[in-house]
Scaffold this active site. Structure first.
Site, short mmCIF file in Angstrom:
data_model
loop_
_atom_site.label_atom_id
_atom_site.label_comp_id
_atom_site.label_asym_id
_atom_site.label_seq_id
_atom_site.Cartn_x
_atom_site.Cartn_y
_atom_site.Cartn_z
N VAL A 85 0.83 -1.20 0.00
CA VAL A 85 0.00 0.00 0.00
C VAL A 85 0.87 1.25 0.00
O VAL A 85 0.51 2.28 -0.56
CB VAL A 85 -0.97 0.00 1.21
CG1 VAL A 85 -0.23 0.05 2.52
CG2 VAL A 85 -1.95 1.16 1.11
N GLY A 86 2.04 1.15 0.62
CA GLY A 86 2.97 2.28 0.63
C GLY A 86 3.89 2.23 -0.58
O GLY A 86 4.13 1.17 -1.17
N ARG A 173 -9.13 5.04 6.57
CA ARG A 173 -9.96 3.85 6.59
C ARG A 173 -9.50 2.82 7.63
O ARG A 173 -10.34 2.16 8.26
CB ARG A 173 -9.99 3.22 5.20
CG ARG A 173 -8.63 2.87 4.62
CD ARG A 173 -8.72 2.41 3.18
NE ARG A 173 -7.40 2.15 2.63
CZ ARG A 173 -6.64 3.08 2.07
NH1 ARG A 173 -7.08 4.32 1.98
NH2 ARG A 173 -5.44 2.78 1.60
N ILE A 174 -8.18 2.67 7.84
CA ILE A 174 -7.72 1.67 8.81
C ILE A 174 -8.04 2.12 10.23
O ILE A 174 -8.45 1.32 11.08
CB ILE A 174 -6.21 1.39 8.64
CG1 ILE A 174 -5.92 0.87 7.23
CG2 ILE A 174 -5.75 0.36 9.67
CD1 ILE A 174 -4.44 0.61 6.95
N HIS A 314 6.60 -6.46 11.62
CA HIS A 314 5.86 -5.90 10.48
C HIS A 314 4.96 -6.94 9.83
O HIS A 314 5.08 -7.25 8.63
CB HIS A 314 6.84 -5.32 9.46
CG HIS A 314 6.24 -4.24 8.61
ND1 HIS A 314 6.98 -3.20 8.11
CD2 HIS A 314 4.97 -4.04 8.16
CE1 HIS A 314 6.20 -2.41 7.40
NE2 HIS A 314 4.98 -2.89 7.41
#
Length: 358
Positions: A85-86, A173-174, A314
């Site tokens: 996503v990043g 959203r998260i 992570h």
């Protein structure tokens, strides 16, 4: 099958995407796949040697896409698809200058990250790291039970503690998915800080307040967020504007019973300041999925040495469902960019200096 003489496009894949997703690429006979053969991060030398003449490349967060790589690829390169996503690992100025399309995988990891955020909040508050280590190291048989031994602040509301405030740095959203998971614990207030240049969306906040029967959903400044939050969850984008937003000054304002969770980017939290805060008791505990400088987090790292800091490597998006979905989007983005069609998610390079909200 592609007809004889029809063009074929070289595609470099920096990690095998698994048996459910690789057939999406392998079935496209227009694509000539060059796949990193090992089950570890792609070797930079291998990537530089194989990228010349490629039309597309699928990369991971560990693969740096910079001018060196783009120059090696040459003018044939049309697209970079990242399974993430990043996209801080991609030099957006460089790819924009070359007119490339960039695909990424937003939205699909929202639920997985929200789940882990709640897990870390519970583990950090209830001394999960200390308790697990006690059993793992064989110390339980010799542990002396005490009325308040291994106690920590309760996440849910009680008769004695009828108010619980959750705070968010970043309220995309998260964060909102995480809030929905915390509501059943009895959270009464939601506070958040986001981009100072963005005005609060009062209608949206009122709708959330009503939907979850909360006493308040409020955008506040960082000082108030630090002072008031019982649980503070960091879910904002990385970059210069948020670098060390959680620093010593911020941590000193927090409650001694508060818990800090970071499931976004390690650069948002000053590790040395957090270690000092835990060591000196400014806050109760911390749950981290990300640490600045990762994966270089050895056992003598200041945060690893703090018993009240729970760290996982992570893994916020590490569910079978999420990773399969991310890999699928990465493959579909590349196919669409090369063979035509709509990319499921394309980075808007007209605003390449901005990072998408979490």
């Amino acid at each position: 099958m592609a007809q004889s003489g029809s063009p074929r496009y070289k595609v470099v894949v920096c990690r095998n995407l698994g048996p459910d997703v690789m057939p999406l690429l392998e079935s496209r006979h227009e694509l000539e796949l060059v796949i990193w053969p090992e089950d570890r991060a792609c070797n930079r030398k291998w990537l530089l040697e194989n990228i010349p003449g490629a039309t597309g490349v699928i990369v991971m967060l560990t693969d740096k896409v910079d001018s060196e790589l783009l120059d090696k690829a040459g003018p044939s390169l049309r697209t970079v698809s990242t399974m993430s996503v990043g996209y801080e690992h991609i030099d957006l100025k460089a790819v924009s200058k070359r007119g490339l399309k960039i695909g990424y995988t937003p939205d699909v990891l929202t639920d997985a990250v929200a789940d882990l955020s709640v897990m870390l909040a519970l583990m950090a508050g209830r001394n999960g790291g200390i308790g697990y280590s006690l059993v793992l190291n064989g110390g339980w048989p010799n542990f002396s039970w005490a009325p308040f031994g291994l106690c920590g602040p309760q996440l849910s509301t009680t008769v004695l503690s009828p108010t619980r405030k959750v705070g968010f740095i970043g309220f995309g959203r998260i964060s909102q998915a995480t809030l929905s998971r915390l509501v059943p614990f009895g959270i009464t207030h939601c506070l958040y800080a986001s981009n100072p240049s963005s005005p609060p969306n009062l209608q949206h906040d009122a709708e959330l307040q009503s939907k979850y029967n909360l006493k308040a959903v409020l955008k506040v400044d960082l000082d108030e967020l630090a002072r008031e939050s019982d649980v503070l969850i960091v879910l904002a984008p990385g970059g210069p504007s948020t670098y060390h937003v959680v620093n010593e000054d911020f941590l000193r304002k927090m409650k001694k019973t508060s818990v800090l969770v970071n499931t976004s980017r390690g650069t948002l939290v000053d590790s040395d300041a957090l270690a000092k805060a835990l060591r000196e008791g400014w806050i109760w505990g911390a749950g981290l999925d990300v640490v600045e400088g990762e994966p270089n987090v050895p056992k003598d790292h200041p945060l690893v040495k703090e018993p009240k800091c729970v760290i996982v490597p992570h893994i916020a998006s590490a569910t079978l469902e999420t990773r399969k979905h991310m890999a699928t989007h990465a493959a579909q983005n590349l196919i669409a960019a090369i063979l035509g069609g709509d990319m499921p998610a394309q980075v808007d390079l007209s605003a390449f200096s901005l990072i998408p909200p979490c």
